[in-house]
Design an enzyme around this catalytic site. Structure first.
Site, PDB file in Angstrom:
ATOM      1  N   ASP A 327       3.416  -1.709  -2.946  1.00 58.96           N
ATOM      2  CA  ASP A 327       4.570  -1.431  -3.788  1.00 58.96           C
ATOM      3  C   ASP A 327       5.779  -1.090  -2.910  1.00 58.96           C
ATOM      4  O   ASP A 327       5.678  -0.287  -1.978  1.00 58.96           O
ATOM      5  CB  ASP A 327       4.235  -0.254  -4.719  1.00 58.96           C
ATOM      6  CG  ASP A 327       5.328   0.046  -5.706  1.00 58.96           C
ATOM      7  OD1 ASP A 327       5.630  -0.821  -6.535  1.00 58.96           O
ATOM      8  OD2 ASP A 327       5.888   1.163  -5.642  1.00 58.96           O
ATOM      9  N   GLU A 364       5.390  -6.354  -1.852  1.00 67.94           N
ATOM     10  CA  GLU A 364       6.500  -6.420  -2.791  1.00 67.94           C
ATOM     11  C   GLU A 364       7.742  -6.271  -1.912  1.00 67.94           C
ATOM     12  O   GLU A 364       8.057  -5.167  -1.459  1.00 67.94           O
ATOM     13  CB  GLU A 364       6.439  -5.306  -3.832  1.00 67.94           C
ATOM     14  CG  GLU A 364       7.568  -5.418  -4.844  1.00 67.94           C
ATOM     15  CD  GLU A 364       7.601  -4.259  -5.838  1.00 67.94           C
ATOM     16  OE1 GLU A 364       7.942  -4.495  -7.002  1.00 67.94           O
ATOM     17  OE2 GLU A 364       7.305  -3.119  -5.435  1.00 67.94           O
TER      18      GLU A 364
END
Length: 686
Positions: A327, A364
């Protein structure tokens, strides 16, 4: 509350956490806490009494000691010696704790580290599938939301690790054509303070408090009652069964920030142990936030890098997971000047670590800091979520269609062709190929596939923030009416758009990622930020109507076609020179020219898929205009001009057009004209 105990030397500054010491009745306790001059470990013995032991040894910022009486499944925490313990009872958690226990009190929850000895699970003959990137199809899912409403899974297993590994769920995933399940965060996480008064919780789990501890709420009640080892074993059992079915397990991990909250709230772990070292600071010592969540971890510090690497190794070695999706990964690759670098020590170490060899690493590739958009810039060995793919495909099939319907202009098919061929322009500069492109149209964050074609604006009122949260740039199109409707024309148009989006995703080079439920048209009623909706809005519903079953069958068909095509390719496909196996033709059936690629009004193209061995596998024909198009399929002369073998006919294998399923199997001669319905994709076998 506490009784002093003597420390039994010797002790070691590594490994960090609590581990079996050389002395038979001692445990070695080590915690990196450079912000504390003296530290003690407080623990509850098996008879329920509490004790404290000073960690008298100190090495390079690590407080350590050999402690007697701290046993398996015992709660513990840290606190600076010579200072009063907090009245709430909240001590500082061990960043390396294998489990975390939550005690609800009148003042709020109190969290305790729990010692759990590693090892002891019987993996039998289970082994990681090691699916090649070329063959990987990722399915992003929430452990609870995936099975919470599934009627064919026993009630006591719904919403749990065990439920995800139930034969019903495994059978569904394998029949669909999935190869890897990517789970939203399963590290121990807590709710943000503002959610409690709203009656909401952090459903997604991007608020980590323990990087080594499985989230216990996703375990069955029986496992939770049996203790943290049983929770671990249930998770391991899930991985074991998924592996035996050929399915990989990828974890969504949140190393970019922690759940401690702002500085005016009590420290839970890292802030009390070493705020200056663990967290990123800017000018004048103020916190620097590159995540939008606060508490940004400082990956310019070696100990933070080591924390993340130790966690990754633990989940691979102890739980046998197959990969990680990071993330806001840009925050993990910012140096001491807060600047992203693809040669950051963390990225290099993760790619070179022996324990992580062969493990899938997915970035990401953005955060909210300066220079935060880095898609395509991560190093070799990493794959990136491809937001350019997402935006381009949405533009072509949604916003462009909305513009055309309103009498406006639309973009060229050239950008979409770049997506179909693997976004080489994005990944080539980093020395990577389209194998590094994780293609997505939706994810947990944003509209679902069905909502993209049903809503032109977000509807997040249920989140309690007056619809201010969530993205505004959704590139969606409601097809003439916002939300649910019974108008047959609108329903049919939305369904066809959904098929176009799914077909583009699954026919493109790269690694496709399907968001759970998109394959049958799951809706969140226009909520594009359902992070706090632990209810039926965000859970998957399995009582499918005809439209859902129809889209599901389309998705299965597309995944079968993808698998058949890739079966003729080498496992390294596509390598950089494999672009020569993609052959582009215009609607007249002749090779595309540079001038035609630059034509902004062009909305149709043909892609002939080849193989290194000279075999031609199939033809994809795209008509992105509002009118039916007469397309001449490539004939003998056009094929000869492209240096391709002769083809006599094409067989229609698949189409996204409504009411065209009956034509599947139709045979069209090479060089003959075929009518391709408006806003549709057709796929032919050779």
């Amino acid at each position: 509350m506490s009784v002093s105990l003597e420390i039994s030397p010797p002790s070691s500054e590594f490994p960090l956490g609590v581990h079996r010491a050389r002395a038979p009745h001692n445990l070695n306790v080590a915690v990196y806490a450079p912000g504390v001059s003296a530290l003690a470990v407080h623990f509850q013995s098996q008879d329920g009494s509490w004790h404290a032991a000073a960690l008298t040894d100190y090495t390079d910022g690590v407080h350590h000691g050999a402690v007697e009486g701290l046993a398996d499944s015992v709660r513990y925490g840290f606190w600076p010696t010579g200072t009063d313990q907090p009245e709430t009872g909240q001590l500082l958690l061990d960043p390396y704790a294998r489990a975390i226990d939550t005690i609800d009190t009148a003042e709020g929850p109190v969290y305790w580290s729990v010692y759990v000895e590693d090892g002891g699970f019987d993996w039998g003959s289970s082994a990681p599938p090691r699916t090649h990137w070329r063959d990987t199809v990722v399915y992003e899912a929430h452990v609870k939301g995936l099975t919470q409403l599934h009627p064919d899974i026993p009630a006591e297993l719904r919403g749990t690790y065990a439920g995800l590994a139930h034969p019903v769920m495994i059978g569904y995933l394998t029949a669909l054509g999935i190869t890897a399940v990517e789970l939203l965060p399963v590290h121990f996480h807590i709710d943000e303070p503002h959610l409690g008064p709203l009656g909401l919780t952090n459903y997604w789990g991007y608020n980590t408090l323990g990087y080594f501890a499985p989230h216990p709420s996703y375990a069955t009640e029986a496992a939770r009652n049996a203790g943290p080892r049983a929770v671990q074993d249930e998770f391991k059992g899930m991985v074991k069964l998924l592996h035996e079915a050929g399915l990989e397990v990828i974890l969504d991990v949140v190393y970019n920030h922690t759940a401690e909250g702002p500085p005016d709230l009590p420290a839970l772990s890292w802030r009390g142990l070493g705020d200056e070292q663990y967290y990123r600071h800017g000018d004048h010592g103020r916190y620097l936030d590159t995540t939008g969540c606060g508490n940004t971890l400082n990956f310019a510090h070696p100990r933070v890098i080591a924390l993340a690497l130790d966690s990754l190794r633990y989940w691979v070695e102890e739980f046998h997971v197959d990969g990680f999706r990071f993330d806001l990964a840009v925050s993990l690759a910012r140096d001491e000047r807060h600047t992203f670098t693809p040669r950051h020590p963390f990225l290099v170490a993760a790619g070179a670590d022996r324990a992580l060899r062969g493990v899938k690493l997915i970035a990401e590739p953005w955060d909210i800091g300066m220079g935060g958009w880095q898609t395509g810039n991560f190093p070799q060995g990493w794959a990136d979520w491809n937001d350019r793919f997402r935006d381009t495909v949405r533009d072509f099939w949604l916003t462009d269609q909305a513009s055309l319907a309103a009498g406006g202009a639309a973009g060229s098919v050239a950008r979409l062709a770049g997506c179909l061929s693997g976004s080489a322009d994005v990944f080539g500069p980093s020395g990577r190929t389209s194998i590094s492109s994780v293609n997505l149209i939706t994810a947990h964050d944003g509209f679902t596939l069905a909502d993209l074609s049903s809503y032109s604006r977000k509807h997040n009122e249920a989140n309690g923030e007056e619809n201010r949260d969530g993205h505004n740039d959704n590139r969606s199109y409601n097809h003439g009416m916002e939300g649910p409707t019974d108008q047959e024309g609108i329903v049919a148009a939305r369904s066809q758009t959904s098929r176009n989006l799914m077909a583009t995703l699954l026919l493109s080079l790269g690694v496709p990622m399907i968001t759970a439920g998109d394959e049958f048209g799951r809706s969140q009623r226009g909520n594009n930020n359902a992070y706090c909706q632990d209810n039926e809005l965000a859970w998957l519903h399995w009582d499918h109507d005809d439209d859902a079953r129809h889209l599901l069958e389309h998705t299965r068909s597309l995944l079968r076609i993808r698998k058949e095509f890739l079966a003729h390719q080498p496992h390294s496909y596509p390598a950089r020179d494999d672009s020569s196996y993609l052959h582009w033709f215009n609607p007249a059936g002749t090779p595309m020219t540079e001038e035609q690629w630059r034509d902004e009004g062009s909305r149709s193209v043909q892609l002939l898929l080849g193989s290194p061995n000279g075999i031609l596998d199939g033809l994809v024909v795209i008509n992105g205009s509002r009118d039916d198009a007469r397309i001449t399929l490539p004939g003998r002369d056009a094929l000869r001009e492209s240096g391709l073998p002769s083809i006599t006919r094409f067989e229609l294998r698949y189409t996204t057009a409504a009411n065209q399923d009956r034509r599947r199997g139709a045979r069209i001669g090479a060089g003959e004209t075929e009518v391709i319905p408006a806003n549709s994709i057709s796929v032919y076998r050779i």
